[in-house]
Design a protein around this motif. Sequence first.
Motif, PDB file in Angstrom:
ATOM      1  N   ALA A  75      16.109 -24.412  31.140  1.00 37.32           N
ATOM      2  CA  ALA A  75      15.724 -25.717  31.681  1.00 37.32           C
ATOM      3  C   ALA A  75      16.758 -26.781  31.314  1.00 37.32           C
ATOM      4  CB  ALA A  75      14.343 -26.109  31.173  1.00 37.32           C
ATOM      5  N   GLN A  76      17.281 -26.721  30.104  1.00 37.19           N
ATOM      6  CA  GLN A  76      18.288 -27.690  29.680  1.00 37.19           C
ATOM      7  C   GLN A  76      19.582 -27.532  30.487  1.00 37.19           C
ATOM      8  OE1 GLN A  76      18.428 -26.760  25.497  1.00 37.19           O
ATOM      9  NE2 GLN A  76      16.839 -28.264  24.991  1.00 37.19           N
ATOM     10  N   ILE A  77      19.975 -26.297  30.745  1.00 34.62           N
ATOM     11  CA  ILE A  77      21.181 -26.046  31.535  1.00 34.62           C
ATOM     12  C   ILE A  77      20.987 -26.552  32.963  1.00 34.62           C
ATOM     13  CG2 ILE A  77      22.643 -24.225  32.538  1.00 34.62           C
ATOM     14  CD1 ILE A  77      22.165 -22.673  29.861  1.00 34.62           C
ATOM     15  N   ILE A  78      19.827 -26.297  33.539  1.00 34.89           N
ATOM     16  CA  ILE A  78      19.537 -26.779  34.888  1.00 34.89           C
ATOM     17  C   ILE A  78      19.574 -28.307  34.915  1.00 34.89           C
ATOM     18  CG2 ILE A  78      17.740 -26.952  36.668  1.00 34.89           C
ATOM     19  CD1 ILE A  78      16.967 -24.022  35.862  1.00 34.89           C
ATOM     20  N   SER A  79      19.002 -28.936  33.895  1.00 35.97           N
ATOM     21  CA  SER A  79      19.015 -30.390  33.812  1.00 35.97           C
ATOM     22  C   SER A  79      20.451 -30.920  33.737  1.00 35.97           C
ATOM     23  CB  SER A  79      18.210 -30.842  32.596  1.00 35.97           C
ATOM     24  OG  SER A  79      18.227 -32.240  32.485  1.00 35.97           O
ATOM     25  N   LEU A  80      21.272 -30.299  32.915  1.00 34.26           N
ATOM     26  CA  LEU A  80      22.676 -30.698  32.829  1.00 34.26           C
ATOM     27  C   LEU A  80      23.384 -30.507  34.168  1.00 34.26           C
ATOM     28  CD1 LEU A  80      24.077 -29.432  29.404  1.00 34.26           C
ATOM     29  CD2 LEU A  80      24.169 -31.753  30.299  1.00 34.26           C
ATOM     30  N   ALA A  81      23.103 -29.410  34.837  1.00 36.68           N
ATOM     31  CA  ALA A  81      23.716 -29.140  36.141  1.00 36.68           C
ATOM     32  C   ALA A  81      23.344 -30.212  37.159  1.00 36.68           C
ATOM     33  CB  ALA A  81      23.323 -27.757  36.643  1.00 36.68           C
ATOM     34  N   LEU A  82      22.101 -30.644  37.134  1.00 41.02           N
ATOM     35  CA  LEU A  82      21.670 -31.713  38.040  1.00 41.02           C
ATOM     36  C   LEU A  82      22.397 -33.010  37.722  1.00 41.02           C
ATOM     37  CD1 LEU A  82      17.836 -30.979  38.144  1.00 41.02           C
ATOM     38  CD2 LEU A  82      19.498 -30.630  40.000  1.00 41.02           C
ATOM     39  N   TRP A  83      22.541 -33.315  36.431  1.00 40.90           N
ATOM     40  CA  TRP A  83      23.274 -34.514  36.034  1.00 40.90           C
ATOM     41  C   TRP A  83      24.728 -34.420  36.477  1.00 40.90           C
ATOM     42  CZ3 TRP A  83      27.591 -35.254  33.052  1.00 40.90           C
ATOM     43  CH2 TRP A  83      27.919 -36.588  32.806  1.00 40.90           C
ATOM     44  N   VAL A  84      25.374 -33.266  36.238  1.00 44.37           N
ATOM     45  CA  VAL A  84      26.771 -33.076  36.637  1.00 44.37           C
ATOM     46  C   VAL A  84      26.917 -33.296  38.137  1.00 44.37           C
ATOM     47  CG1 VAL A  84      28.602 -31.340  36.926  1.00 44.37           C
ATOM     48  CG2 VAL A  84      27.447 -31.588  34.713  1.00 44.37           C
ATOM     49  N   ASN A  85      25.991 -32.782  38.913  1.00 48.85           N
ATOM     50  CA  ASN A  85      26.052 -32.941  40.363  1.00 48.85           C
ATOM     51  C   ASN A  85      25.994 -34.427  40.751  1.00 48.85           C
ATOM     52  OD1 ASN A  85      26.117 -31.955  43.080  1.00 48.85           O
ATOM     53  ND2 ASN A  85      23.932 -32.403  43.207  1.00 48.85           N
ATOM     54  N   ARG A  86      25.028 -35.143  40.179  1.00 46.34           N
ATOM     55  CA  ARG A  86      24.892 -36.577  40.491  1.00 46.34           C
ATOM     56  C   ARG A  86      26.095 -37.372  39.995  1.00 46.34           C
ATOM     57  NH1 ARG A  86      19.646 -35.544  38.710  1.00 46.34           N
ATOM     58  NH2 ARG A  86      20.134 -36.482  36.703  1.00 46.34           N
ATOM     59  N   TYR A  87      26.509 -37.098  38.770  1.00 44.25           N
ATOM     60  CA  TYR A  87      27.597 -37.872  38.183  1.00 44.25           C
ATOM     61  C   TYR A  87      28.922 -37.586  38.887  1.00 44.25           C
ATOM     62  CZ  TYR A  87      30.244 -40.497  34.795  1.00 44.25           C
ATOM     63  OH  TYR A  87      31.052 -41.431  34.211  1.00 44.25           O
ATOM     64  N   THR A  88      29.124 -36.360  39.331  1.00 46.55           N
ATOM     65  CA  THR A  88      30.335 -36.023  40.074  1.00 46.55           C
ATOM     66  C   THR A  88      30.431 -36.870  41.335  1.00 46.55           C
ATOM     67  OG1 THR A  88      30.389 -33.782  39.190  1.00 46.55           O
ATOM     68  CG2 THR A  88      31.586 -34.151  41.248  1.00 46.55           C
ATOM     69  N   SER A  89      29.305 -37.080  41.990  1.00 39.96           N
ATOM     70  CA  SER A  89      29.303 -37.946  43.175  1.00 39.96           C
ATOM     71  C   SER A  89      29.740 -39.357  42.802  1.00 39.96           C
ATOM     72  CB  SER A  89      27.915 -37.971  43.823  1.00 39.96           C
ATOM     73  OG  SER A  89      27.587 -36.691  44.321  1.00 39.96           O
ATOM     74  N   ASP A  90      29.299 -39.841  41.650  1.00 43.84           N
ATOM     75  CA  ASP A  90      29.718 -41.165  41.186  1.00 43.84           C
ATOM     76  C   ASP A  90      31.228 -41.209  40.958  1.00 43.84           C
ATOM     77  OD1 ASP A  90      27.083 -42.038  41.240  1.00 43.84           O
ATOM     78  OD2 ASP A  90      26.797 -41.868  39.056  1.00 43.84           O
TER      79      ASP A  90
END
Length: 131
Positions: A75-90
């Motif tokens: 769950a923590q890895i998935i959460s980090l992956a979601l953050w990376v996806n959003r932040y990469t867009s930024d």
Amino acid sequence: MSLQAYRRVQQVAESPRQTEYRLFAQVTGSLIRAKETEATGGALMEALDWNRRLWSTLSSDCSSADNALPKELRAQIISLALWVNRYTSDVMRSKGDIDALIDVNKAIMEGLAMQAQLAAQAGHQPIASQA
């Protein structure tokens, strides 16, 4: 030895953690080079996309019921992956700094290296002498 033969031997000799570490090192190196050269356009997007694909793959793998990692870690890895996806867009829109992505990857690499070190120590502990 040809490059293909070397790669086959490398793949057979590496543990999954070593493979993950090597991939993180390659991707993170790409992000660092993009930062250091102040890359823009295609070069920056390529590095960011490679990092995003790495994290997307990790997320997909952690979503699988066959994944042997503890549920909380997955769950923590998935959460980090979601953050990376959003932040990469930024970062792509110049609203974020690439350093944060590099820092997250380095933290993961440190964790992988520590796990490999602990595993190596566990496998090479001296046998207690019997009195």
